[in-house]
Each structure stands twice: as C-alpha cells, then as structure tokens.
Design a protein around this motif. Structure first.
Motif, short mmCIF file in Angstrom:
data_model
loop_
_atom_site.label_atom_id
_atom_site.label_comp_id
_atom_site.label_asym_id
_atom_site.label_seq_id
_atom_site.Cartn_x
_atom_site.Cartn_y
_atom_site.Cartn_z
N ARG A 1 45.34 39.54 41.18
CA ARG A 1 44.16 40.27 40.71
C ARG A 1 43.32 39.42 39.76
N LEU A 2 43.97 38.60 38.94
CA LEU A 2 43.20 37.69 38.08
C LEU A 2 42.37 36.73 38.92
N ARG A 3 42.96 36.21 39.97
CA ARG A 3 42.23 35.28 40.83
C ARG A 3 41.08 35.98 41.56
N ILE B 1 37.85 37.29 50.51
CA ILE B 1 38.85 37.33 49.44
C ILE B 1 40.23 37.01 50.01
N ALA B 2 40.55 37.56 51.18
CA ALA B 2 41.85 37.32 51.81
C ALA B 2 42.07 35.85 52.13
N GLU B 3 40.98 35.13 52.42
CA GLU B 3 41.09 33.70 52.72
C GLU B 3 41.56 32.88 51.52
N LEU B 4 41.44 33.42 50.32
CA LEU B 4 41.88 32.72 49.11
C LEU B 4 43.40 32.75 48.96
N PHE B 5 44.07 33.60 49.73
CA PHE B 5 45.50 33.82 49.58
C PHE B 5 46.23 33.68 50.90
N ASN B 6 47.54 33.60 50.82
CA ASN B 6 48.38 33.59 52.01
C ASN B 6 48.95 34.99 52.26
N PHE B 7 48.11 36.00 52.09
CA PHE B 7 48.51 37.39 52.31
C PHE B 7 47.63 37.97 53.40
N ASP B 8 48.11 39.07 53.98
CA ASP B 8 47.26 39.75 54.95
C ASP B 8 46.23 40.61 54.21
N ARG B 9 45.26 41.08 54.95
CA ARG B 9 44.17 41.88 54.36
C ARG B 9 44.67 43.17 53.74
N THR B 10 45.74 43.72 54.27
CA THR B 10 46.28 44.97 53.74
C THR B 10 46.72 44.79 52.29
N THR B 11 47.41 43.70 52.01
CA THR B 11 47.86 43.42 50.64
C THR B 11 46.67 43.25 49.71
N ILE B 12 45.68 42.50 50.14
CA ILE B 12 44.47 42.29 49.33
C ILE B 12 43.74 43.62 49.14
N LEU C 1 42.52 45.42 45.67
CA LEU C 1 41.12 45.80 45.48
C LEU C 1 40.98 47.29 45.20
N ALA C 2 41.72 48.10 45.93
CA ALA C 2 41.65 49.56 45.73
C ALA C 2 42.10 49.95 44.33
N LEU C 3 43.15 49.31 43.84
CA LEU C 3 43.63 49.60 42.49
C LEU C 3 42.56 49.25 41.45
N MET C 4 41.96 48.07 41.60
CA MET C 4 40.95 47.65 40.63
C MET C 4 39.68 48.49 40.74
N LYS C 5 39.36 48.95 41.93
CA LYS C 5 38.20 49.82 42.10
C LYS C 5 38.46 51.17 41.44
N LYS C 6 39.65 51.70 41.62
CA LYS C 6 40.03 52.99 41.03
C LYS C 6 39.95 52.92 39.50
N LEU C 7 40.30 51.79 38.93
CA LEU C 7 40.28 51.62 37.47
C LEU C 7 38.87 51.35 36.93
N VAL D 1 32.99 45.60 53.88
CA VAL D 1 32.91 46.17 52.54
C VAL D 1 32.85 44.99 51.59
N ARG D 2 31.80 44.96 50.77
CA ARG D 2 31.59 43.86 49.83
C ARG D 2 31.95 44.32 48.43
N TYR D 3 32.72 43.50 47.74
CA TYR D 3 33.18 43.81 46.39
C TYR D 3 32.48 42.93 45.37
N SER D 4 32.29 43.50 44.18
CA SER D 4 31.73 42.76 43.05
C SER D 4 32.34 43.31 41.78
N LEU D 5 32.20 42.55 40.71
CA LEU D 5 32.71 42.99 39.42
C LEU D 5 31.82 44.08 38.85
#
Length: 120
Positions: free
Chosen positions: A23-25, A40-51, A55-61, A73-77
């Motif tokens: 999440r920091l990254r 965003i998923a391309e930055l990591f070795n995870f599937d889109r579901t994990t990312i 994202l959903a957690l940070m959006k909820k907060l 779906v485009r995300y921003s701070l």
C-alpha cells in the motif's frame, strides 16, 4: 459530531491502512499520477485481485478516490498530503535531517472547503 476518541480511532485506521509495503508503494505511485488497476498491478508480482483488495481498503478509508474511465477504473490520491508525509518518513529512515515547516493546512481540501470555493 464525532468525539475526540472516535477521531483518534479513525486517524489510526488510516495510518494502519497505509502501514503495508504494498500500500505504501501504491500511494507513492499515485502521488505521481492517476493510474488504472492494470497499471498498478504491473508494479507488483501479484494478480489484479490482490491489488484490487488493497485499493478497496484504501478507498474505504478515504485515502484514495476513483473514477470510471470506459472499462477501466482509475485511482488517485484523495489525501494528497500523504506524499509529503512519506517523503518525510523516508528522510528519517535514511538518517537525514528533517526540517520542521509549520503549516496551518496539510494541503488536502475538505468537502466544506470545496463548497466554499465553488461559491466564490
């Protein structure tokens, strides 16, 4: 009106929400520009579901906001001040000197401030 204790709990939840290396990254990447989930998923070795879960957690907060762009779906701070906070934290971690800058605002604009600006 929220009690002081409730506000402290919600602030702690936001800080916990970014207290994960992935999440920091994501926050640091979004500090540079708006991105879709696939970018965003391309930055990591995870599937889109994990990312998407991060994202959903940070959006909820309230850390992030998103908008629909065709099929993407485009995300921003939403909390733009996080970029400078993380920069300050990085300086501390590196052992660099941190200058104290007094400010009356973090730079984020609240809904009430947006309403006031729109009225002008």
């Amino acid at each position: 009106m929220k009690t002081k204790e409730k506000l402290q709990e919600e602030k702690a939840a936001i800080l916990k929400g970014i207290a994960h290396p992935v999440r920091l990254r994501i926050v640091e990447a979004l500090a540079c520009r708006e991105m879709c989930v696939c970018e965003i998923a391309e930055l990591f070795n995870f599937d889109r579901t994990t990312i998407s879960k991060h994202l959903a957690l940070m959006k909820k907060l309230g850390i992030l906001e998103c908008r629909k762009d065709g099929l993407n779906v485009r995300y921003s701070l939403r909390m733009k001040c996080l970029a400078s906070l993380l920069s300050c934290v990085e300086k501390v971690v590196r052992g660099e000197r941190v200058e104290v800058v007094l400010s009356t605002s973090c730079g984020c604009v609240s809904e009430s401030q947006k309403d006031q600006e729109e009225e002008l």
